[in-house]
Enzyme design. Structure first.
Site, PDB file in Angstrom:
ATOM      1  N   HIS B  80       0.827  -1.208   0.000  1.00 50.79           N
ATOM      2  CA  HIS B  80       0.000   0.000   0.000  1.00 50.79           C
ATOM      3  C   HIS B  80       0.867   1.266   0.000  1.00 50.79           C
ATOM      4  CE1 HIS B  80      -2.176   3.148   2.428  1.00 50.79           C
ATOM      5  NE2 HIS B  80      -2.977   3.025   1.390  1.00 50.79           N
ATOM      6  N   GLU B  83       1.887   1.873  -3.419  1.00 53.41           N
ATOM      7  CA  GLU B  83       0.762   2.439  -4.183  1.00 53.41           C
ATOM      8  C   GLU B  83       0.787   3.968  -4.055  1.00 53.41           C
ATOM      9  OE1 GLU B  83      -3.317   1.628  -2.723  1.00 53.41           O
ATOM     10  OE2 GLU B  83      -3.581   3.684  -3.404  1.00 53.41           O
ATOM     11  N   HIS B  84       1.005   4.450  -2.846  1.00 59.28           N
ATOM     12  CA  HIS B  84       1.083   5.908  -2.670  1.00 59.28           C
ATOM     13  C   HIS B  84       2.252   6.510  -3.459  1.00 59.28           C
ATOM     14  CE1 HIS B  84      -1.728   7.186   0.677  1.00 59.28           C
ATOM     15  NE2 HIS B  84      -2.010   5.911   0.503  1.00 59.28           N
ATOM     16  N   GLU B 160      -3.793   8.174   7.127  1.00 60.89           N
ATOM     17  CA  GLU B 160      -4.831   7.318   6.542  1.00 60.89           C
ATOM     18  C   GLU B 160      -5.202   6.200   7.510  1.00 60.89           C
ATOM     19  OE1 GLU B 160      -3.813   5.612   2.762  1.00 60.89           O
ATOM     20  OE2 GLU B 160      -5.698   4.523   2.601  1.00 60.89           O
TER      21      GLU B 160
END
Lengths: 456, 456
Positions: B80, B83-84, B160
């Site tokens: 993840h 992904e950022h 997040e």
């Protein structure tokens, strides 16, 4: 299994989200039709898919049309409309809805009451008749009413403890005070416990009337057939009902400070919602305001707030703003979430960006890019038949006329840099003609933020 | 059936020598399914097109066959984090150029990380199709990860996590519950990662992840909307064709040992107003190819929804629950879960609800489901696919997600037929095989008594 995204548009907000219309002329061919029983509606024929989608809205028939002691009644009606109608009790109604595969959605909004549904073309007669039955002959049997009343009371009880709900309620109270827009769509235990079947029937009789009804439809049938179907669903409604609109209200922040409410919670991240006056959909400056919002905190990843708070400093997962034009008021709102220790920094950056845009306006490139985004994204808002039906209804609710889709590029095209600066000063300073001013916001924060002990 | 395809051929260095050996679109045009065209580039990139010409817009989604559950030990959620980083610029397209290029066309874009896959998507007007192909192919092999951007984005990921997980009792509970469900498999780790692991990520971890897994032979590229394979393939060849393939290491994940002891997870939080119970069992997925996934999917639907068995019995019949349902994920690489969940109302008795839920499960195992229940659910299969076709992006995810976890196109396409072939006996056998108490985790989300919020 769970998933995580780069960015989640958080702003479904206190009330219905704003709808922006703009974009390149697309292949939408709107037919303005009138049914045999005289119901006017907009239709687009879409022959590629064997479904019919309808977006129907009773305008000025939502929660804000209710008196204080009936707060929450529209919501109870919305969750009871699929709990029995005509000679079908709840279980029978729902089994039949399953059988014909109708996909129904009743939603009590602040201003309006929405009735959306999709049906397979092969079941269209049954589906339109069922919707008609739900709207004109709801049963409101005691068992169903008590069960859904319990459901609503449980829901309220849960939401009493939800940080997001407390935050939204605090902001709405500060912005709207005692106006119906400051109330809770779901009501409160005191009102919900007292609703009677007579209340429910009165709501249906006075709100579900043809003079309040706006319809957008998309389907694979021809004009004559959709007109016949529209009558099956809506032909039995009363022609007129009373006007129940709430009074007009202008959201106004204090002049000497930000109005900050803190909902203290022992959680690691503070959520901030901040806002002020907006402008209504029929305001001549609406298009300038939409572009201003896009540059400042709009839905793309390119806004000034996104850049300042997230891209440059990593202070938040998301930060975004919108303008919500309501029937009788309007507001500008934004949201950000940052850990308790740094949330004041995020808030100060946001205030300073708002101040800068009111002082300096935006650059030509920012205006051009925002215009390009707003025009281009319109097509993306009509990517499914269901959403297209919603857009057809929204254009009518906003009273924009069927040529709006062709003209919107022109509306946005005329906006100048001066328009944007004037609107920024109007929204954030409270005076479009001022040459000096101070930004004042209505703000609510949930969490345990540091640095907010003194008023801004 | 849909044309011969390349395996994972290596195309060392020869950037533009793209030769498509075979291309035979496989089309079916039944009402309950949808047309699909496929091809594979010499560098191993699998390409899928789902044409839908209703609106002049196209979605591009690329699935990388690598997900959060493949993250290195001690670095949960690293997939993840990468992904950022994929939005932070490349050697040819620095910083936020990707965002602005898409935004200027009014496009939507985002990405998501799941346990098995990481995916990136854009929806744009047709005129911007080549642009997004160029941009997405560029960041497949030219990503730059600077220390500054990495540190900033690391904070964003922490925010997040605070927003999604740490700020809400439900988020914290699910994470604890998931960890108890899996004794060994990384599905028990949070998709976004534990906070302690996130804090340990280094730039080098991200670079290694990117270099290892982001190659064309490890991806599935899907287009859905107003295009065809014939039209898009030359663009795909031009931009993705030159990206060199590289062998990826095997995805080694700890697999579950036999689960022999049932577990109980009790989470208390002062913000919980109405207790809820979750009961979850390890269950095989379509990837196991043991014939269990379709019956389990039907079982979950028989139990769920307004007309489903749990709502009918626990909510409407016994009035012991405020809500009840079941869920099952058929589409993961390794075993997922079959889950029951229910909550009580304001003054409900969670112990009594657990007893009643146990009785429902016991009854299900003893008497099984009925033909009538199965038929009711089967009646909705074709309709759900027809409605699904209204949302071509959801079809793109169905196909891309299915292929990325190892299903064949034929398997993705035959799912509705598999569901329709399920018998009562299949459902009952699957229920008895999966709903075994030693495989179960029971979770209770309970209130605490302390005061949690004060409004100032």
């Amino acid at each position: 299994m769970g998933y995580a995204m780069l960015f989640r548009p958080v702003l479904t907000a206190v009330f219905a989200a704003a709808v922006f219309f703009a974009g390149p002329a697309s292949a939408v061919e709107i037919q303005q039709l009138t049914s045999p029983k005289g119901i006017k509606f907009w239709y687009e024929r879409q022959a590629d898919l064997p479904i019919v989608a309808v977006s129907a809205t009773f305008v000025n028939a939502g929660a804000a049309t209710l008196p204080l002691d009936k707060e929450g009644l529209a919501y109870l009606v919305s969750i009871l409309l699929d709990e029995g109608a005509g000679d079908m009790v709840s279980a029978k109604f729902q089994a039949y809805a399953d059988e014909i595969n109708i996909d129904m959605d009743f939603n009590a909004g602040t201003d309006n009451f929405d009735v959306g549904f999709r049906t397979l073309s092969s079941e269209r007669d049954n589906a339109f008749k069922l919707v008609g039955l739900a709207l004109t002959q709801p049963r409101f049997d005691a068992e169903a009413v008590e069960r859904m009343r319990e459901n609503q009371l449980d829901d309220l009880n849960r939401r009493q403890a939800s940080a997001g709900d407390m935050l939204n309620r605090a902001w709405a109270k500060a912005a709207f005070g005692d106006h119906p827009y400051g109330r809770n769509i779901r009501g409160n235990p005191g009102t919900v416990e007292k609703f009677t079947v007579a209340d429910l029937r009165d709501f249906v009789a006075t709100r579900f009337t043809r003079d309040k009804l706006v319809i957008g439809a998309v389907g694979d049938v021809d004009a004559a057939e959709i007109s016949r179907l529209i009558d099956l669903a809506y032909g039995g409604l009363p022609a007129t009902g009373p006007r129940l609109d709430p009074p007009e209200l202008v959201v106004t922040p204090p002049t000497d400070r930000d109005d900050i409410t803190i909902v203290r919670q022992n959680i690691p991240q503070s959520t901030v919602i901040f806002g002020t006056r907006g402008l209504k959909r029929d305001d001549p400056d609406y298009y300038a305001a939409a572009l201003l919002n896009n540059v400042l905190g709009g839905s793309s990843f390119m806004s000034r707030l996104w850049d300042a708070v997230r891209a440059q400093r990593g202070l938040a997962y998301s930060v975004a703003t919108f303008i919500n034009p309501m029937q009788h008021s309007s507001y500008f709102m934004g949201q950000v979430g940052t850990n308790n220790d740094q949330v004041k920094l995020s808030y100060d950056l946001i205030r300073s960006e708002i101040d800068r845009v009111a002082r300096e306006g935006v650059t030509q490139k920012e205006l051009d890019d925002a215009r390009s985004y707003v025009l281009g994204s319109f097509a993306m808002s009509m990517d499914t038949n269901r959403r297209l039906a919603g857009v057809l209804a929204s254009i009518q609710i906003a009273q924009l006329g069927p040529d709006y889709i062709d003209r919107r590029a022109d509306f946005y095209g005329k906006v100048t840099l001066d328009d944007i600066k004037r609107v920024a000063r109007r929204l954030f300073w409270g005076d479009p003609n001022a040459t000096e001013g101070t930004v004042r916001l209505i703000t609510a924060i949930s969490g345990n933020p540091t640095g907010f002990d003194k008023a801004n | 059936m849909f044309g011969s395809r390349f395996g994972r051929s290596r195309l060392a260095g020869a950037g533009f020598a793209v030769v498509l050996l075979a291309l035979a679109p496989w089309q079916i045009a039944r009402a309950d399914t949808f047309p699909v065209e496929t091809a594979t580039l010499p560098n191993g990139l699998q390409v899928v097109v789902i044409p839908d010409h209703r609106a002049p817009i196209v979605t591009q989604i690329i699935y990388y066959k690598i997900g959060s559950s493949d993250s290195p030990v001690g670095l949960s959620g690293l997939a993840h984090m990468l992904e950022h980083m994929m939005f932070q610029g490349t050697s040819t397209t620095p910083g936020s150029v990707f965002h602005s290029a898409v935004a200027i066309h009014g496009g939507d874009e985002n990405a998501f990380t799941q346990n098995d896959v990481t995916a990136y998507h854009q929806t744009v007007g047709k005129e911007a199709l080549e642009l997004v192909i160029q941009l997405e192919s560029d960041r497949m092999h030219n990503l730059t990860i600077s220390e500054t951007a990495f540190r900033s984005e690391l904070q964003v990921v922490e925010e997040e996590r605070r927003m999604r997980t740490e700020n809400t009792p439900g988020g914290l509970f699910s994470e604890q519950f998931g960890a108890a469900q899996y004794l060994a498999h990384p599905y028990g780790l949070p998709t976004i990662g534990w906070m302690g692991d996130i804090e340990r990520y280094t730039r080098e971890d991200a670079v290694a992840w990117y270099t290892t897994w982001y190659v064309p032979n490890n991806a599935v590229l899907v287009f859905a909307g107003d295009t065809t394979l014939a039209e898009v393939l030359p663009l795909v060849q031009r931009y993705y064709g030159p990206v060199p393939s590289r062998a990826t290491p095997p995805r080694i994940r700890a697999q579950e040992p036999p689960q022999l002891a049932e577990r109980r997870v009790i989470f208390r939080d002062s913000r919980v107003r109405q207790p809820s119970i979750t009961r979850s069992y390890i269950a095989p997925t379509r990837n196991a190819r043991d014939g269990m996934a379709a019956p389990l999917s039907m079982l979950a639907q028989i139990l769920s929804g307004g007309t489903g068995r749990l709502n009918q019995s626990l909510v409407i019949g016994q009035k012991i629950a405020a809500g009840a349902g079941a869920g099952y994920g058929a589409g993961s690489m390794d075993p997922s879960t079959f889950t029951f969940s229910a909550s009580v109302g304001r003054n409900g008795d969670i112990a009594a609800l657990e007893t009643a839920l146990d009785a429902e499960i016991a009854k299900l195992l003893k008497d099984g489901v009925t033909q009538e229940e199965l038929d009711r659910v089967k009646n909705g299969i074709d309709a759900s696919y027809t409605y699904g076709r209204d949302q071509v992006q959801s079809l793109a995810r169905l196909v891309g997600g299915g292929l990325a976890i190892g299903l064949t196109m034929a398997e993705v396409q035959s799912w509705p037929e598999e569901l329709k072939r399920v018998t009562v006996d299949d459902v009952n056998k699957a229920a008895r095989a999966v709903l075994v108490r030693p495989h179960a985790v029971t979770g209770l989300l309970l209130p605490d008594t302390a005061d949690f919020a004060t409004v100032r």
